[in-house]
Design an enzyme around this catalytic site. Structure first.
Site, PDB file in Angstrom:
ATOM      1  N   MET A   1       0.840  -1.204   0.000  1.00  0.00           N
ATOM      2  CA  MET A   1       0.000   0.000   0.000  1.00  0.00           C
ATOM      3  C   MET A   1       0.869   1.246   0.000  1.00  0.00           C
ATOM      4  O   MET A   1       0.870   2.041   0.942  1.00  0.00           O
ATOM      5  CB  MET A   1      -0.932  -0.053   1.210  1.00  0.00           C
ATOM      6  CG  MET A   1      -2.076   0.940   1.183  1.00  0.00           C
ATOM      7  SD  MET A   1      -3.064   0.849  -0.314  1.00  0.00           S
ATOM      8  CE  MET A   1      -4.694   0.532   0.356  1.00  0.00           C
ATOM      9  N   GLY A   2       1.615   1.437  -1.088  1.00  0.00           N
ATOM     10  CA  GLY A   2       2.375   2.677  -1.275  1.00  0.00           C
ATOM     11  C   GLY A   2       1.502   3.656  -2.057  1.00  0.00           C
ATOM     12  O   GLY A   2       0.274   3.571  -2.036  1.00  0.00           O
ATOM     13  N   ARG A   3       2.175   4.563  -2.765  1.00  0.00           N
ATOM     14  CA  ARG A   3       1.422   5.586  -3.497  1.00  0.00           C
ATOM     15  C   ARG A   3       0.513   4.969  -4.558  1.00  0.00           C
ATOM     16  O   ARG A   3      -0.624   5.406  -4.753  1.00  0.00           O
ATOM     17  CB  ARG A   3       2.396   6.541  -4.194  1.00  0.00           C
ATOM     18  CG  ARG A   3       3.227   7.395  -3.254  1.00  0.00           C
ATOM     19  CD  ARG A   3       4.070   8.337  -4.112  1.00  0.00           C
ATOM     20  NE  ARG A   3       5.023   9.073  -3.343  1.00  0.00           N
ATOM     21  CZ  ARG A   3       6.233   8.622  -3.032  1.00  0.00           C
ATOM     22  NH1 ARG A   3       6.628   7.424  -3.420  1.00  0.00           N
ATOM     23  NH2 ARG A   3       7.062   9.369  -2.326  1.00  0.00           N
ATOM     24  N   ILE A   4       1.036   3.960  -5.279  1.00  0.00           N
ATOM     25  CA  ILE A   4       0.214   3.362  -6.347  1.00  0.00           C
ATOM     26  C   ILE A   4      -0.941   2.573  -5.726  1.00  0.00           C
ATOM     27  O   ILE A   4      -2.079   2.639  -6.191  1.00  0.00           O
ATOM     28  CB  ILE A   4       1.080   2.465  -7.268  1.00  0.00           C
ATOM     29  CG1 ILE A   4       2.186   3.303  -7.927  1.00  0.00           C
ATOM     30  CG2 ILE A   4       0.219   1.796  -8.338  1.00  0.00           C
ATOM     31  CD1 ILE A   4       3.235   2.502  -8.695  1.00  0.00           C
TER      32      ILE A   4
ATOM     33  N   GLU B   1      11.693 -10.450 -19.095  1.00  0.00           N
ATOM     34  CA  GLU B   1      11.037  -9.489 -19.988  1.00  0.00           C
ATOM     35  C   GLU B   1      11.968  -9.138 -21.136  1.00  0.00           C
ATOM     36  O   GLU B   1      13.142  -8.865 -20.875  1.00  0.00           O
ATOM     37  CB  GLU B   1      10.655  -8.230 -19.209  1.00  0.00           C
ATOM     38  CG  GLU B   1       9.595  -8.518 -18.160  1.00  0.00           C
ATOM     39  CD  GLU B   1       9.109  -7.279 -17.409  1.00  0.00           C
ATOM     40  OE1 GLU B   1       9.611  -6.173 -17.677  1.00  0.00           O
ATOM     41  OE2 GLU B   1       8.226  -7.430 -16.559  1.00  0.00           O
TER      42      GLU B   1
ATOM     43  N   SER C   1       3.700  -5.342 -10.196  1.00  0.00           N
ATOM     44  CA  SER C   1       4.891  -4.977  -9.425  1.00  0.00           C
ATOM     45  C   SER C   1       6.148  -5.329 -10.233  1.00  0.00           C
ATOM     46  O   SER C   1       6.586  -4.562 -11.089  1.00  0.00           O
ATOM     47  CB  SER C   1       4.880  -5.674  -8.066  1.00  0.00           C
ATOM     48  OG  SER C   1       4.916  -7.080  -8.203  1.00  0.00           O
ATOM     49  N   ARG C   2       6.706  -6.491  -9.982  1.00  0.00           N
ATOM     50  CA  ARG C   2       7.799  -7.043 -10.766  1.00  0.00           C
ATOM     51  C   ARG C   2       7.538  -8.546 -10.880  1.00  0.00           C
ATOM     52  O   ARG C   2       6.992  -9.155  -9.950  1.00  0.00           O
ATOM     53  CB  ARG C   2       9.152  -6.811 -10.088  1.00  0.00           C
ATOM     54  CG  ARG C   2       9.657  -5.373 -10.123  1.00  0.00           C
ATOM     55  CD  ARG C   2      10.064  -4.937 -11.527  1.00  0.00           C
ATOM     56  NE  ARG C   2      10.657  -3.606 -11.572  1.00  0.00           N
ATOM     57  CZ  ARG C   2       9.991  -2.484 -11.855  1.00  0.00           C
ATOM     58  NH1 ARG C   2       8.713  -2.511 -12.118  1.00  0.00           N
ATOM     59  NH2 ARG C   2      10.634  -1.327 -11.896  1.00  0.00           N
TER      60      ARG C   2
ATOM     61  N   HIS D   1       4.562  -4.766 -19.785  1.00  0.00           N
ATOM     62  CA  HIS D   1       5.095  -3.830 -18.786  1.00  0.00           C
ATOM     63  C   HIS D   1       4.817  -2.374 -19.185  1.00  0.00           C
ATOM     64  O   HIS D   1       5.744  -1.605 -19.461  1.00  0.00           O
ATOM     65  CB  HIS D   1       6.606  -4.064 -18.572  1.00  0.00           C
ATOM     66  CG  HIS D   1       7.083  -3.534 -17.247  1.00  0.00           C
ATOM     67  ND1 HIS D   1       8.075  -4.147 -16.510  1.00  0.00           N
ATOM     68  CD2 HIS D   1       6.717  -2.453 -16.517  1.00  0.00           C
ATOM     69  CE1 HIS D   1       8.278  -3.454 -15.405  1.00  0.00           C
ATOM     70  NE2 HIS D   1       7.469  -2.428 -15.386  1.00  0.00           N
TER      71      HIS D   1
HETATM   72  C1  DGY Z   1       8.667   1.677 -12.822  1.00  0.00           C
HETATM   73  O1  DGY Z   1       8.709   2.904 -12.888  1.00  0.00           O
HETATM   74  O2  DGY Z   1       9.229   1.037 -11.927  1.00  0.00           O
HETATM   75  C2  DGY Z   1       7.906   0.969 -13.875  1.00  0.00           C
HETATM   76  O3  DGY Z   1       7.812  -0.389 -13.653  1.00  0.00           O
HETATM   77  C3  DGY Z   1       8.476   1.247 -15.238  1.00  0.00           C
HETATM   78  O4  DGY Z   1       8.003   2.439 -15.640  1.00  0.00           O
END
Ligand code: DGY
Length: 322
Positions: free
Chosen positions: A155-158, A267, A237-238, A286
């Site tokens: 739960m960060g900014r995004i 990727e 996320s990743r 991505h």
């Molecule tokens: C980020 O900013 O970490 C995104 O995954 C790529 O824009």
């Protein structure tokens, strides 16, 4: 006195290049593909600053050969491509581009969630492939979004921006985070859960945590088994936060209903990857922060960060080892 030297590992909007050219000697990798390792190593040997992308690996080997390097600016919010601890040991400052991409990434996250739940990409393929021969009651029926329970991991900014969007769909919002966020609980009605409880209770499990040694393979076989069989799993996320083999098995065995993925362990994802064979997977390349405005703003902020680090030894966006 000669100007400090900066290497940019990718061509970015001219405004960003201009910021750096005002104060530095700049060279740019102009090809439309990531810079080669060989060229990056060569440049690191002479650069005062590196302006890099998430596709560039900045590791100890490179840092050991970078005697003049003062700053590394990542044009991304995530910085798992950089060995920040090794950089800091050498007094090299690392920066990222937080904040300015949160809403754009949250829009994409919600779009992917809707696409996966309501089978939008699949429906588009269905029509274009000439399969729409008649209407039928359960044709391409998906999962409802309104009123469902969304569980946000990270739960960060995004995460907050995704939760805000979820309120517009009357969703119940659960979250899991390293620290509780009482202000968000008040503001958005988000309710804290342990990871296991979130996985058990959510209709939509949305993974937004940064990749760190603690979050690598955070979601694997055990975690998928805890989710509802109707659950939709979303990862923005990743790729390495998820055990992809376990995800594939969970989808094939009906342990979860569908997955929407914007990120992958490798990727670009190889076209013969098993996940791409499944109808209940929606896969994007991505593109979380890929709006024209946001990518331009990220390019500019990354340039300002590097300029400030080289000229003043500071920036509002310095990354610290957690
Ligand atoms: C980020 O900013 O970490 C995104 O995954 C790529 O824009």
């Amino acid at each position: 006195m000669s100007k400090p030297y900066v290497f940019m590992s990718r061509a970015v909007p001219e405004e960003a290049v201009h910021i750096l050219k005002e104060s530095f000697e700049v060279s740019i990798w102009e090809e439309d593909c990531p810079v080669t390792r060989e060229r990056l190593l060569q440049e690191a040997k002479k650069a005062d600053g590196l302006y890099v992308m998430m596709t560039d690996r900045i590791d100890r080997e490179l840092l050991n050969q970078a005697p003049n390097l003062k700053g590394i600016s990542n044009m991304a919010v995530g910085y798992d491509n950089i060995d920040v601890a090794a950089a800091n040991e050498k007094g090299i400052i690392v920066t990222n581009t937080p904040g300015i991409l949160s809403d754009t990434t949250a829009d994409l996250t919600f779009g992917l969630l809707m696409d996966t739940a309501r089978r939008l990409s699949e429906a588009n393929r269905y029509l274009l492939e000439g399969k729409w021969e008649m209407w039928s009651p359960m044709m391409l029926a998906g999962q409802d979004i309104y009123g469902a329970t969304i569980g946000i991991i990270g739960m960060g900014r995004i995460g907050e921006a995704v939760a805000k969007r979820a309120t517009g769909f009357d969703m119940n919002i659960l979250y899991h985070n390293r620290n509780r966020k009482p202000e968000l609980e008040d503001k958005l009605g988000a309710v804290y859960r342990t990871l296991d409880d979130l996985l058990k209770e959510s209709d939509f499990v949305v993974l937004l945590t940064p990749l760190t040694p603690e979050t690598e393979n955070l979601i694997g076989k055990r975690e998928f088994k805890l989710m509802k069989s109707s659950a939709v799993f979303i990862n923005v996320s990743r790729g390495a936060t998820v055990d992809e083999e376990a995800l594939y098995q969970a989808l094939v065995n009906g342990e979860i209903w569908a997955a929407g993925l914007d990120v992958f362990r490798q990727e670009p994802i190889p076209m013969d990857h098993p996940l791409l064979t499944l109808d209940n997977v929606v896969a994007y390349p991505h593109i979380g922060s890929a709006s024209i405005k946001t990518r331009r703003n990220m390019a500019i902020l990354a340039a300002e960060n590097l300029r400030d680090v080289i000229l003043k030894g500071k920036s509002p966006n310095i990354v610290h080892v957690k």
